[in-house]
Write an enzyme that holds these catalytic residues in place. Sequence first.
Site, PDB file in Angstrom:
ATOM      1  N   LEU A  65       0.337   3.377   7.061  1.00 21.95           N
ATOM      2  CA  LEU A  65       0.968   3.756   8.333  1.00 21.95           C
ATOM      3  C   LEU A  65       0.965   5.271   8.487  1.00 21.95           C
ATOM      4  O   LEU A  65       0.711   6.009   7.531  1.00 21.95           O
ATOM      5  CB  LEU A  65       2.410   3.222   8.363  1.00 21.95           C
ATOM      6  CG  LEU A  65       2.560   1.712   8.148  1.00 21.95           C
ATOM      7  CD1 LEU A  65       4.031   1.316   8.185  1.00 21.95           C
ATOM      8  CD2 LEU A  65       1.784   0.935   9.192  1.00 21.95           C
ATOM      9  N   PRO A  66       1.271   5.785   9.696  1.00 27.35           N
ATOM     10  CA  PRO A  66       1.140   7.230   9.912  1.00 27.35           C
ATOM     11  C   PRO A  66       2.105   8.104   9.091  1.00 27.35           C
ATOM     12  O   PRO A  66       1.660   9.043   8.437  1.00 27.35           O
ATOM     13  CB  PRO A  66       1.409   7.394  11.418  1.00 27.35           C
ATOM     14  CG  PRO A  66       1.088   6.053  12.007  1.00 27.35           C
ATOM     15  CD  PRO A  66       1.464   5.054  10.954  1.00 27.35           C
ATOM     16  N   THR A  96       0.457   8.618   3.724  1.00 26.43           N
ATOM     17  CA  THR A  96       0.892   9.914   3.196  1.00 26.43           C
ATOM     18  C   THR A  96       2.255  10.215   3.799  1.00 26.43           C
ATOM     19  O   THR A  96       2.365  10.423   5.021  1.00 26.43           O
ATOM     20  CB  THR A  96      -0.098  11.030   3.576  1.00 26.43           C
ATOM     21  OG1 THR A  96      -1.388  10.680   3.078  1.00 26.43           O
ATOM     22  CG2 THR A  96       0.335  12.360   2.979  1.00 26.43           C
ATOM     23  N   LYS A 171      -0.558  14.340  -3.580  1.00 30.05           N
ATOM     24  CA  LYS A 171      -1.344  14.250  -2.337  1.00 30.05           C
ATOM     25  C   LYS A 171      -1.000  15.418  -1.399  1.00 30.05           C
ATOM     26  O   LYS A 171      -1.879  15.981  -0.743  1.00 30.05           O
ATOM     27  CB  LYS A 171      -1.049  12.900  -1.673  1.00 30.05           C
ATOM     28  CG  LYS A 171      -1.522  12.745  -0.241  1.00 30.05           C
ATOM     29  CD  LYS A 171      -3.021  12.672  -0.108  1.00 30.05           C
ATOM     30  CE  LYS A 171      -3.410  12.526   1.368  1.00 30.05           C
ATOM     31  NZ  LYS A 171      -4.837  12.724   1.597  1.00 30.05           N
TER      32      LYS A 171
HETATM   33  P1  NAD Z   1      -3.902   5.944  12.427  1.00 33.60           P
HETATM   34  O1  NAD Z   1      -2.901   6.471  13.380  1.00 33.60           O
HETATM   35  O2  NAD Z   1      -5.351   5.869  12.811  1.00 33.60           O
HETATM   36  O3  NAD Z   1      -3.471   4.452  11.953  1.00 33.60           O
HETATM   37  C1  NAD Z   1      -2.153   4.031  11.752  1.00 33.60           C
HETATM   38  C2  NAD Z   1      -2.051   2.576  12.193  1.00 33.60           C
HETATM   39  O4  NAD Z   1      -0.732   2.092  11.883  1.00 33.60           O
HETATM   40  C3  NAD Z   1      -2.247   2.379  13.698  1.00 33.60           C
HETATM   41  O5  NAD Z   1      -3.284   1.420  13.920  1.00 33.60           O
HETATM   42  C4  NAD Z   1      -0.893   1.877  14.191  1.00 33.60           C
HETATM   43  O6  NAD Z   1      -0.982   0.956  15.261  1.00 33.60           O
HETATM   44  C5  NAD Z   1      -0.351   1.214  12.930  1.00 33.60           C
HETATM   45  N1  NAD Z   1       1.115   1.062  12.887  1.00 33.60           N
HETATM   46  C6  NAD Z   1       2.067   2.007  13.092  1.00 33.60           C
HETATM   47  N2  NAD Z   1       3.297   1.473  12.902  1.00 33.60           N
HETATM   48  C7  NAD Z   1       3.107   0.172  12.567  1.00 33.60           C
HETATM   49  C8  NAD Z   1       3.990  -0.915  12.250  1.00 33.60           C
HETATM   50  N3  NAD Z   1       5.323  -0.768  12.231  1.00 33.60           N
HETATM   51  N4  NAD Z   1       3.456  -2.128  11.973  1.00 33.60           N
HETATM   52  C9  NAD Z   1       2.104  -2.301  11.987  1.00 33.60           C
HETATM   53  N5  NAD Z   1       1.220  -1.316  12.274  1.00 33.60           N
HETATM   54  C10 NAD Z   1       1.716  -0.096  12.558  1.00 33.60           C
HETATM   55  O7  NAD Z   1      -3.747   6.813  11.096  1.00 33.60           O
HETATM   56  P2  NAD Z   1      -4.778   6.927   9.858  1.00 33.60           P
HETATM   57  O8  NAD Z   1      -5.710   8.066  10.100  1.00 33.60           O
HETATM   58  O9  NAD Z   1      -5.289   5.565   9.525  1.00 33.60           O
HETATM   59  O10 NAD Z   1      -3.769   7.445   8.722  1.00 33.60           O
HETATM   60  C11 NAD Z   1      -2.865   6.566   8.057  1.00 33.60           C
HETATM   61  C12 NAD Z   1      -2.225   7.341   6.906  1.00 33.60           C
HETATM   62  O11 NAD Z   1      -3.257   7.768   6.004  1.00 33.60           O
HETATM   63  C13 NAD Z   1      -1.480   8.620   7.349  1.00 33.60           C
HETATM   64  O12 NAD Z   1      -0.325   8.760   6.584  1.00 33.60           O
HETATM   65  C14 NAD Z   1      -2.495   9.724   7.077  1.00 33.60           C
HETATM   66  O13 NAD Z   1      -1.845  10.966   6.835  1.00 33.60           O
HETATM   67  C15 NAD Z   1      -3.185   9.177   5.835  1.00 33.60           C
HETATM   68  N6  NAD Z   1      -4.571   9.642   5.609  1.00 33.60           N
HETATM   69  C16 NAD Z   1      -5.458   9.735   6.631  1.00 33.60           C
HETATM   70  C17 NAD Z   1      -6.765  10.157   6.384  1.00 33.60           C
HETATM   71  C18 NAD Z   1      -7.795  10.275   7.484  1.00 33.60           C
HETATM   72  O14 NAD Z   1      -8.858  10.903   7.248  1.00 33.60           O
HETATM   73  N7  NAD Z   1      -7.570   9.697   8.661  1.00 33.60           N
HETATM   74  C19 NAD Z   1      -7.161  10.476   5.070  1.00 33.60           C
HETATM   75  C20 NAD Z   1      -6.236  10.334   4.035  1.00 33.60           C
HETATM   76  C21 NAD Z   1      -4.935   9.906   4.309  1.00 33.60           C
END
Ligand code: NAD
Length: 295
Positions: A65-66, A96, A171
Amino acid sequence: MTHTAFIGLGNMGGPMALNLLRKGFAIKVFDLSAEAMQRLAEAGATVATSAADCVAGADIVLSMLPASHHVEGLYLGENGLLAQLPKGTLVIDCSTIAAASAIKVAEAALAAGLRMLDAPVSGGTAGAAAGTLTFIVGGEAADLEQARPLFEAMGKNVFLAGGHGAGQSAKICNNMMLGILMAGTAEALALGVKSGLDPKVLSEIMAKSSGRNWALELYNPWPGVMENVPASRGYSGGFMAELMLKDLGLAEQAALACHAANPLGALARNLYEEHVADGHGKLDFSSILKHFYRD
Ligand code: NAD
């Protein structure tokens, strides 16, 4: 057979869940976005109608999740998932989030007779798609061993950083450095182009010189210098600038809590704060280049 629930199918969670399916894991998935679930359904995942439905019958629960408040909202409280899971279930949060938040959720999980790992990842969306992520784990070694087949289906490096919350602490150190390096790389490329250099030639020179770094070599922020990076597709589909801003904020909170100086991390956080305020929060974080070079 192990049944795995996977909650959060965004830029990272989506491709991670696809890799579990490809490697033969039975997974049930849930996301607030119907579109995100549709992609997984087409690949063979069982789609849940709610988070509670997703975890029913699961031995292992994974979430991606975000931010901290999404994770606390999902697991804690009267309607939170921790109150619904059978004792012994292994809960793995790959988001994260603040180390303090990870520890709070882990303590609640342990009090409910569950097991918990914080397991944030590094490697970006390309690493998620290729199954080459690095998992940075906090928790008990025995729980990591149970999770290892899942981690190895989605990544190629698995580290135990320490106890609960240690994965998040490590991280955040990494991402503070990444934010600083991306801003520095963008600043250097903008200076070079304004000095009359070709960004591709300059990137090649710096990649073989002492300025080399991950942002420059694998995630170049200048459009067209590299294929298959967000900069070459309008800064879409990567790691959103607003999520980098969140991570730099977490680094600052961590520094305050343990009396560490973080002047460069704070500067990078300010740059991303302005970048997000300029309306670029949903773009990939390499779009910080726009802060230094306006075409
Ligand atoms: P994103 O916003 O693309 O995806 C998050 C997903 O969570 C969304 O699809 C949203 O609808 C869903 N969501 C939110 N609340 C929810 C709930 N209560 N129930 C079900 N689904 C829910 O974000 P992301 O890029 O996939 O990043 C996710 C995590 O990974 C973050 O913490 C980010 O910091 C970390 N991260 C991202 C990257 C990257 O390159 N994108 C790399 C490493 C770590």
